[in-house]
Motif scaffolding. Structure first.
Motif, short mmCIF file in Angstrom:
data_model
loop_
_atom_site.label_atom_id
_atom_site.label_comp_id
_atom_site.label_asym_id
_atom_site.label_seq_id
_atom_site.Cartn_x
_atom_site.Cartn_y
_atom_site.Cartn_z
N UNK A 91 -4.85 4.62 9.77
CA UNK A 91 -3.64 4.21 9.67
C UNK A 91 -3.06 3.56 10.28
N UNK A 92 -3.47 3.10 11.77
CA UNK A 92 -3.25 2.39 12.22
C UNK A 92 -4.58 0.80 11.64
N UNK A 93 -5.44 0.87 11.22
CA UNK A 93 -6.53 -0.50 10.83
C UNK A 93 -5.98 -0.35 9.40
N UNK A 94 -5.64 0.29 8.80
CA UNK A 94 -4.94 0.04 7.52
C UNK A 94 -3.47 -0.83 7.63
N UNK A 95 -3.03 -0.79 8.42
CA UNK A 95 -1.63 -1.09 8.90
C UNK A 95 -1.89 -2.84 8.97
#
Length: 323
Positions: free
Chosen positions: A134-138
């Motif tokens: 999720x952090x990488x996608x954001x």
């Protein structure tokens, strides 16, 4: 009183995040009387209203609160905001961002009184060296060409394009839709490297990627409106790996029903190969902590089905041949 810039922030029941965004705007190096802040609540929200009023009483900002009568989505909230704005430039950001103190100065200094122009600034997403999925996608927001977390348009440009398409009911693709409108109307989009907005990553629940798949239906709407731009700038081809995984498991079930073991075994092997590749891809740049790895395994089994469902639902809803 006319303003140079109006800042429009859509929000809904996230007063703590909004507080930090407003505090960042209060620290702008831009002259206080030259800009206003318009907070548009996507539906009535008394807590947010009281918070905005308290900021107004401080005298640090020229700030207003506008509630939509019912929840319609951030696109509708932004439209209500810019239509009520007093500035000749409308700057957009989100309630979970923190604009740099020089943000508005950089926008205004780049404006040369052009009647039709848009600006897009830089977004920085603080993330750990080994982020979650999720952090990488954001963090991919840093690579986006045009997003509503950090953009600005002249009022005339918004009037000419019609602003945001309110059929985009959630925060997904409404920014690309506006970008494509600007391109089709030959309105220049100027990239401002020094107009910075920080976009922290919010805490996410387990399996958040499953909930995110609902957004896929709005890809169909964007594709219907701008098929060539969509394929060139968003997604060059359908996610064939998703369709492959769905069809492979359907073939497994068909093989079991038909008592064709060769079909079931072959299809199961294909599914396992595609699934392994998908999990590996999601773990390439993310943490390998065991809880996260297990989340990736489980959600990777389900994502193709949810994504295909919402994609086909969007194609049906918006009456477009889209995969």
């Amino acid at each position: 009183m006319e303003k140079k810039i109006s800042v429009v922030i859509p929000t809904y029941r996230r007063p703590q995040l909004l507080m930090e965004c407003i505090a960042a705007l209060a620290r702008q190096e831009f002259k206080r009387d030259d800009f206003e802040v318009i907070v548009v609540s996507d539906g009535p929200d008394n807590v947010t209203k009281k918070m905005v009023v308290s900021w107004k009483h401080t005298g640090l900002l020229d700030i207003r609160y506008i509630p939509l009568p019912v929840k319609k989505g951030p696109a509708a909230a932004r439209n209500a905001g810019w239509k009520a704005a007093l500035g000749c430039i409308i700057a957009f950001t989100d309630d979970d961002t923190m604009p740099d103190k020089g943000w508005l100065c950089n926008i205004w200094e780049s404006y040369a009184s052009q009647p039709y122009v848009a600006f897009t600034g830089r977004v920085m997403v603080p993330a750990p060296e080994k982020p979650t999925d999720y952090e990488w996608n954001t963090a991919q927001l840093e690579k986006a060409e045009f997003i509503t977390a950090n953009c600005a348009c002249t009022r005339l440009a918004l009037e000419k394009t019609g602003g945001f398409d309110e059929r985009f009911e959630i925060a997904w693709r409404e920014d690309s839709d506006l970008e494509f409108k600007l391109l089709q109307h030959n309105i220049p989009i100027i990239h401002l490297q020094h107009a910075l907005v920080v976009h922290p990553v919010r805490k996410a629940d387990w399996g958040v990627s499953l909930k995110e798949q609902r957004k896929s239906m709005f890809n169909a709407l964007l594709y219907k409106k701008y098929p060539q731009l969509y394929r060139r700038k968003i997604q060059q081809q359908p996610p064939w790996n998703y369709y492959g995984m769905v069809l492979a498991l359907m073939a497994v079930i068909a093989g079991l029903l038909l008592q064709a073991s060769w079909l079931s075994v072959t299809a199961l092997v294909v599914w396992m190969i595609l699934l392994t590749a998908f999990i590996k891809k999601r773990l390439t740049y993310t943490t390998h902590a065991w809880p996260h790895v297990m989340e990736m395994v489980v959600t990777s089994m389900l994502i193709p089905f949810l994504s295909v469902y919402w994609t086909l639902y969007g194609a049906f809803r918006y009456k477009v041949l889209f995969l």
